[in-house]
Design an enzyme around this catalytic site. Sequence first.
Site, PDB file in Angstrom:
ATOM      1  N   ARG A  27      -0.915  -2.929  10.563  1.00  0.00           N
ATOM      2  CA  ARG A  27      -1.112  -3.807  11.451  1.00  0.00           C
ATOM      3  C   ARG A  27      -1.971  -5.457  11.120  1.00  0.00           C
ATOM      4  NH1 ARG A  27      -3.937   2.073  13.316  1.00  0.00           N
ATOM      5  NH2 ARG A  27      -2.815   2.186  15.160  1.00  0.00           N
ATOM      6  N   GLY A  61       0.685  -0.781   0.039  1.00  0.00           N
ATOM      7  CA  GLY A  61      -0.384  -0.396  -0.069  1.00  0.00           C
ATOM      8  C   GLY A  61       0.679   1.179  -0.327  1.00  0.00           C
ATOM      9  N   HIS A  62       1.892   1.225   1.103  1.00  0.00           N
ATOM     10  CA  HIS A  62       2.829   2.333   0.959  1.00  0.00           C
ATOM     11  C   HIS A  62       2.900   2.689  -0.280  1.00  0.00           C
ATOM     12  CE1 HIS A  62       2.233   1.022   5.169  1.00  0.00           C
ATOM     13  NE2 HIS A  62       2.461   2.099   5.084  1.00  0.00           N
ATOM     14  N   LYS A  87      -7.409   3.781   1.922  1.00  0.00           N
ATOM     15  CA  LYS A  87      -7.869   2.654   2.902  1.00  0.00           C
ATOM     16  C   LYS A  87      -8.135   3.657   4.006  1.00  0.00           C
ATOM     17  CE  LYS A  87      -6.543  -0.384   5.850  1.00  0.00           C
ATOM     18  NZ  LYS A  87      -5.582   0.758   7.521  1.00  0.00           N
TER      19      LYS A  87
HETATM   20  P1  AMP Z   1       0.402   4.965   7.753  1.00  0.00           P
HETATM   21  O1  AMP Z   1       1.594   4.530   8.008  1.00  0.00           O
HETATM   22  O2  AMP Z   1      -0.793   3.486   7.923  1.00  0.00           O
HETATM   23  O3  AMP Z   1       0.144   5.744   8.482  1.00  0.00           O
HETATM   24  O4  AMP Z   1      -0.278   4.570   6.177  1.00  0.00           O
HETATM   25  C1  AMP Z   1       0.190   5.736   5.379  1.00  0.00           C
HETATM   26  C2  AMP Z   1      -0.379   6.183   4.190  1.00  0.00           C
HETATM   27  O5  AMP Z   1      -0.230   4.991   3.286  1.00  0.00           O
HETATM   28  C3  AMP Z   1      -1.871   6.310   4.327  1.00  0.00           C
HETATM   29  O6  AMP Z   1      -2.355   7.642   3.481  1.00  0.00           O
HETATM   30  C4  AMP Z   1      -2.798   5.576   4.523  1.00  0.00           C
HETATM   31  O7  AMP Z   1      -3.991   5.545   3.909  1.00  0.00           O
HETATM   32  C5  AMP Z   1      -1.815   4.528   3.345  1.00  0.00           C
HETATM   33  N1  AMP Z   1      -1.324   3.172   2.997  1.00  0.00           N
HETATM   34  C6  AMP Z   1      -2.394   2.386   4.127  1.00  0.00           C
HETATM   35  N2  AMP Z   1      -2.261   1.464   3.431  1.00  0.00           N
HETATM   36  C7  AMP Z   1      -2.862   1.099   2.324  1.00  0.00           C
HETATM   37  C8  AMP Z   1      -3.624   0.125   1.531  1.00  0.00           C
HETATM   38  N3  AMP Z   1      -4.059  -1.246   1.499  1.00  0.00           N
HETATM   39  N4  AMP Z   1      -3.657   0.802   0.091  1.00  0.00           N
HETATM   40  C9  AMP Z   1      -3.679   2.266  -0.220  1.00  0.00           C
HETATM   41  N5  AMP Z   1      -2.543   3.025   0.800  1.00  0.00           N
HETATM   42  C10 AMP Z   1      -2.441   2.793   2.021  1.00  0.00           C
END
Ligand code: AMP
Length: 287
Positions: free
Chosen positions: A188, A37-38, A150
């Site tokens: 997570r 995703g990232h 997401k």
């Molecule tokens: P986080 O590290 O969880 O704070 O996420 C950082 C960025 O990655 C945020 O903009 C999230 O929305 C994005 N993100 C997390 N999981 C996904 C995913 N499965 N698909 C697309 N973007 C994601």
Amino acid sequence: MIKTIKRKNEINRIIKDLKKEGKKIGLVPTMGFLHEGHISLIKKSRKECDITAVSIFVNPVQFGPNEDFVRYPRDFERDRILADREGADIIFYPEPSEMYPDNHLTYVNVEKMEKIMCGKFRPGHFRGVCTVVLKLFNIISPDKAYFGLKDFQQLAILKKMVSDLDVDVQIVECETIREPDGLALSSRNAYLNPEERKNANILYLAIIMAENEIKRGRSIAAARQNAMKMLKGCSFIKKIDYFDIRDPEDLKTVRKLDGEKSKILIASAVWFGKTRLIDNKVINTEP
Ligand code: AMP
């Protein structure tokens, strides 16, 4: 080779120099423990900008006192290698004390929107998110910043913050990346035990079921009730925080379809044991 920078003054100076050379800066804010995703956000920034900066910061201010700040997964070395492999240029990896010195007093609240959905169950969460993201915008001055759909509510709130406070950055929305069984990728997910993981795609399946029922003409209330029933029937789900059907623009509850607005948001948060998972889909109700 990717550069790791821990000091805000230093990254600020480097970015200013790059901007003087006319470089377009993309920022991908993350809490690390990178997954596909990232990576999809990094790829998009690489395509659209000259320089891609990835921030890795587990932001203490967006976690409640009984939440998972301490156990949140962290692996900086792995993240560094992954970001480097994707061609990112800079990692901003500050200590909490660099972002929040002892005398920090200022926070950003996007009223109303921060109190519903996830905000209702995680008081102060979006205040923490908005504060850190605005700080990152001020430190790095990106031309574009990349966020995943997401976290739909987060994206909607950040767009509102940028618009209300006249922040000069373009927010880019990126599609949710999923496992083959539908589960949205999330750092997570690493908390899930194998049995929970096997069943965790039910969250996505419930959303898809609601989508199909609404598209087939079922009432929003009935579709929501059926989805709730499906989630309640899963013994791995310990609690359903919400299963909401809302307007994707203002996040207001949608009770019935009106002819003018064809797009609706289906969003949910549930607990698989000690793991809180969220997911959502924007659906088009026009045939
Ligand atoms: P986080 O590290 O969880 O704070 O996420 C950082 C960025 O990655 C945020 O903009 C999230 O929305 C994005 N993100 C997390 N999981 C996904 C995913 N499965 N698909 C697309 N973007 C994601």
